[in-house]
Scaffold this motif. Structure first.
Motif, PDB file in Angstrom:
ATOM      1  N   VAL A 148       0.749  -8.690 -22.629  1.00  0.00           N
ATOM      2  CA  VAL A 148       1.133  -8.705 -21.208  1.00  0.00           C
ATOM      3  C   VAL A 148       1.998  -7.503 -20.880  1.00  0.00           C
ATOM      4  N   ASN A 149       2.955  -7.191 -21.756  1.00  0.00           N
ATOM      5  CA  ASN A 149       3.847  -6.061 -21.506  1.00  0.00           C
ATOM      6  C   ASN A 149       3.098  -4.740 -21.466  1.00  0.00           C
ATOM      7  N   GLU A 150       2.170  -4.556 -22.414  1.00  0.00           N
ATOM      8  CA  GLU A 150       1.408  -3.317 -22.466  1.00  0.00           C
ATOM      9  C   GLU A 150       0.476  -3.200 -21.265  1.00  0.00           C
ATOM     10  N   SER A 151      -0.141  -4.315 -20.874  1.00  0.00           N
ATOM     11  CA  SER A 151      -1.015  -4.322 -19.704  1.00  0.00           C
ATOM     12  C   SER A 151      -0.241  -3.977 -18.441  1.00  0.00           C
ATOM     13  N   ASN A 152       0.929  -4.612 -18.275  1.00  0.00           N
ATOM     14  CA  ASN A 152       1.752  -4.326 -17.102  1.00  0.00           C
ATOM     15  C   ASN A 152       2.226  -2.873 -17.091  1.00  0.00           C
ATOM     16  N   ARG A 153       2.532  -2.334 -18.290  1.00  0.00           N
ATOM     17  CA  ARG A 153       2.997  -0.953 -18.370  1.00  0.00           C
ATOM     18  C   ARG A 153       1.917   0.015 -17.887  1.00  0.00           C
ATOM     19  N   MET A 154       0.667  -0.236 -18.298  1.00  0.00           N
ATOM     20  CA  MET A 154      -0.437   0.635 -17.891  1.00  0.00           C
ATOM     21  C   MET A 154      -0.686   0.552 -16.382  1.00  0.00           C
ATOM     22  N   LYS A 155      -0.642  -0.671 -15.839  1.00  0.00           N
ATOM     23  CA  LYS A 155      -0.863  -0.837 -14.396  1.00  0.00           C
ATOM     24  C   LYS A 155       0.264  -0.179 -13.598  1.00  0.00           C
ATOM     25  N   TRP A 156       1.508  -0.339 -14.093  1.00  0.00           N
ATOM     26  CA  TRP A 156       2.659   0.263 -13.413  1.00  0.00           C
ATOM     27  C   TRP A 156       2.514   1.777 -13.392  1.00  0.00           C
ATOM     28  N   ALA A 157       2.095   2.362 -14.515  1.00  0.00           N
ATOM     29  CA  ALA A 157       1.939   3.808 -14.606  1.00  0.00           C
ATOM     30  C   ALA A 157       0.900   4.310 -13.600  1.00  0.00           C
ATOM     31  N   ALA A 158      -0.184   3.543 -13.426  1.00  0.00           N
ATOM     32  CA  ALA A 158      -1.219   3.945 -12.478  1.00  0.00           C
ATOM     33  C   ALA A 158      -0.704   3.909 -11.046  1.00  0.00           C
ATOM     34  N   VAL A 159       0.031   2.847 -10.692  1.00  0.00           N
ATOM     35  CA  VAL A 159       0.586   2.743  -9.343  1.00  0.00           C
ATOM     36  C   VAL A 159       1.642   3.829  -9.119  1.00  0.00           C
ATOM     37  N   GLU A 160       2.434   4.116 -10.162  1.00  0.00           N
ATOM     38  CA  GLU A 160       3.454   5.169 -10.059  1.00  0.00           C
ATOM     39  C   GLU A 160       2.808   6.510  -9.740  1.00  0.00           C
ATOM     40  N   ASP A 161       1.689   6.812 -10.407  1.00  0.00           N
ATOM     41  CA  ASP A 161       0.979   8.063 -10.143  1.00  0.00           C
ATOM     42  C   ASP A 161       0.488   8.124  -8.701  1.00  0.00           C
ATOM     43  N   ALA A 162      -0.054   7.000  -8.214  1.00  0.00           N
ATOM     44  CA  ALA A 162      -0.559   6.972  -6.837  1.00  0.00           C
ATOM     45  C   ALA A 162       0.580   7.126  -5.832  1.00  0.00           C
ATOM     46  N   ALA A 163       1.676   6.409  -6.085  1.00  0.00           N
ATOM     47  CA  ALA A 163       2.818   6.480  -5.168  1.00  0.00           C
ATOM     48  C   ALA A 163       3.458   7.853  -5.183  1.00  0.00           C
ATOM     49  N   GLY A 164       3.360   8.559  -6.326  1.00  0.00           N
ATOM     50  CA  GLY A 164       3.983   9.868  -6.451  1.00  0.00           C
ATOM     51  C   GLY A 164       3.050  11.029  -6.222  1.00  0.00           C
ATOM     52  N   ALA A 165       1.879  10.772  -5.626  1.00  0.00           N
ATOM     53  CA  ALA A 165       0.958  11.861  -5.315  1.00  0.00           C
ATOM     54  C   ALA A 165       1.643  12.870  -4.399  1.00  0.00           C
ATOM     55  N   ASP A 166       1.397  14.157  -4.640  1.00  0.00           N
ATOM     56  CA  ASP A 166       2.141  15.207  -3.936  1.00  0.00           C
ATOM     57  C   ASP A 166       2.050  15.084  -2.421  1.00  0.00           C
ATOM     58  N   ASP A 167       0.829  14.855  -1.890  1.00  0.00           N
ATOM     59  CA  ASP A 167       0.687  14.789  -0.439  1.00  0.00           C
ATOM     60  C   ASP A 167       1.397  13.574   0.140  1.00  0.00           C
ATOM     61  N   ARG A 168       1.393  12.458  -0.599  1.00  0.00           N
ATOM     62  CA  ARG A 168       2.083  11.250  -0.127  1.00  0.00           C
ATOM     63  C   ARG A 168       3.590  11.450  -0.138  1.00  0.00           C
ATOM     64  N   VAL A 169       4.117  12.021  -1.218  1.00  0.00           N
ATOM     65  CA  VAL A 169       5.562  12.263  -1.306  1.00  0.00           C
ATOM     66  C   VAL A 169       6.010  13.195  -0.187  1.00  0.00           C
ATOM     67  N   GLN A 170       5.193  14.209   0.117  1.00  0.00           N
ATOM     68  CA  GLN A 170       5.535  15.146   1.181  1.00  0.00           C
ATOM     69  C   GLN A 170       5.624  14.436   2.529  1.00  0.00           C
ATOM     70  N   LYS A 171       4.654  13.564   2.819  1.00  0.00           N
ATOM     71  CA  LYS A 171       4.658  12.836   4.088  1.00  0.00           C
ATOM     72  C   LYS A 171       5.844  11.879   4.175  1.00  0.00           C
ATOM     73  N   VAL A 172       6.147  11.187   3.056  1.00  0.00           N
ATOM     74  CA  VAL A 172       7.284  10.273   3.039  1.00  0.00           C
ATOM     75  C   VAL A 172       8.592  11.037   3.260  1.00  0.00           C
ATOM     76  N   ALA A 173       8.736  12.189   2.606  1.00  0.00           N
ATOM     77  CA  ALA A 173       9.943  13.007   2.758  1.00  0.00           C
ATOM     78  C   ALA A 173      10.132  13.445   4.204  1.00  0.00           C
ATOM     79  N   GLU A 174       9.058  13.897   4.818  1.00  0.00           N
ATOM     80  CA  GLU A 174       9.137  14.349   6.210  1.00  0.00           C
ATOM     81  C   GLU A 174       9.505  13.201   7.133  1.00  0.00           C
ATOM     82  N   ASP A 175       8.912  12.038   6.915  1.00  0.00           N
ATOM     83  CA  ASP A 175       9.182  10.878   7.762  1.00  0.00           C
ATOM     84  C   ASP A 175      10.622  10.401   7.609  1.00  0.00           C
ATOM     85  N   ILE A 176      11.132  10.372   6.368  1.00  0.00           N
ATOM     86  CA  ILE A 176      12.505   9.930   6.129  1.00  0.00           C
ATOM     87  C   ILE A 176      13.487  10.866   6.807  1.00  0.00           C
ATOM     88  N   LEU A 177      13.306  12.168   6.624  1.00  0.00           N
ATOM     89  CA  LEU A 177      14.252  13.130   7.198  1.00  0.00           C
ATOM     90  C   LEU A 177      14.201  13.099   8.720  1.00  0.00           C
TER      91      LEU A 177
END
Length: 293
Positions: free
Chosen positions: A173-202
């Motif tokens: 379970v721990n290893e499975s959750n770790r892999m899924k978390w890593a995939a979501v982290e990559d999606a959430a940290g995509a460069d274009d998404r981070v740029q849009k979030v940064a602009e919206d926050i500021l």
């Protein structure tokens, strides 16, 4: 984060020692065992990993020793949704073996109910709920306003959940959750998404502080995404001073993260600056630190 919370609670109880009696803070496993083996009362603060097995003249302990059989010991477990499970072996098991006749009360804002961790099963039925509404009425916290500002993850594969289950089949379970978390982290940290979030926050922060002075705390799902958001937002025109507050390991983490690592004294200095309305530090980006109390 746990050490920060442990110290915070200890300091608060020290201020009320006339009401609660003797207040001690166990700085090590040895000190904790000494405190719990005594016959006196009072309050003892410790993080759960100090209930570890130790090396002795005969090698590593096979099991945790019993420290007290008294029945008038109450264990108050803060953030009890985290490491209070696994009663066969591990820290939670060691804690209960050390104090076999103690009573346990858990405190948490997020009780869990999963196959491997069930807060109510371990601590019993809920005996009291202190919710945000009551906290606001008591003026223990300011009003909380929620405005959904969703930044999509742009996951094109509609069958991603089924494929993820197939890929992680047979893993723990721990290893499975770790892999899924890593995939979501990559999606959430995509460069274009981070740029849009940064602009919206500021943009939101600038408009907000035109009419109501204040500061901002930004919470990210990982330390890597904290750094990515910091790099993106600080490049935008008109960005105020920003600091990343997170744990780090200079020997293991990327070298470019080192600028965000601080000593305990430096963390206290940043905290003091952030609390000062007149200080130019206006934003902090956190993952887990500072989310206590």
């Amino acid at each position: 984060d746990r050490n920060d919370l442990d110290q915070q609670l200890y300091e608060n109880f020290l201020k009320a020692k006339d009401l609660v009696g003797d207040v001690k803070h166990a700085g090590s496993t040895e000190e904790l065992r000494s405190c719990l083996s005594g016959s006196g009362g009072g309050v003892i603060f410790s993080t759960i990993e100090k209930f570890r097995l130790v090396e002795n003249e005969n090698g590593r302990e096979a099991e945790h020793p019993i420290l007290s059989t008294r029945e008038n010991i109450i264990v108050l477990a803060d953030e009890c949704h985290r490491t209070q499970y696994g009663l066969i072996e591990g820290f939670a098991s060691n804690l209960r073996r050390a104090l076999p006749n103690a009573s346990f009360i858990g405190f948490t804002g997020t009780p869990v109910d999963t196959k491997d961790a069930d807060t109510i099963e371990v601590f019993g039925e809920i005996i009291h709920v202190y919710d945000i509404r009551q906290a606001v009425e008591d003026k223990a916290t300011v009003k909380i306003f929620y405005e959904p500002r969703l930044a999509k993850l742009h996951i094109a594969n509609q069958g991603i959940d089924e494929e993820a289950e197939e890929i992680t089949a047979g893993l723990s379970v721990n290893e499975s959750n770790r892999m899924k978390w890593a995939a979501v982290e990559d999606a959430a940290g995509a460069d274009d998404r981070v740029q849009k979030v940064a602009e919206d926050i500021l943009d939101h922060f600038k408009k907000r502080t035109e009419t109501l002075e204040g500061k901002a705390m930004i919470v990210c799902m990982s330390r890597r995404n904290c750094v990515k958001l910091y790099d993106a937002i600080t490049k935008l025109p008109g960005c105020p001073e920003v600091a990343v507050v997170m744990t780090g390991n200079i020997g293991k983490d990327p070298q470019e993260w080192n600028v965000h690592f601080r000593t305990k004294e430096q963390h206290e200095a940043i905290k003091k600056r952030f609390k000062d309305p007149g200080d130019p530090l206006r934003m902090v980006i956190v993952r887990d630190m500072w989310l206590t109390g």
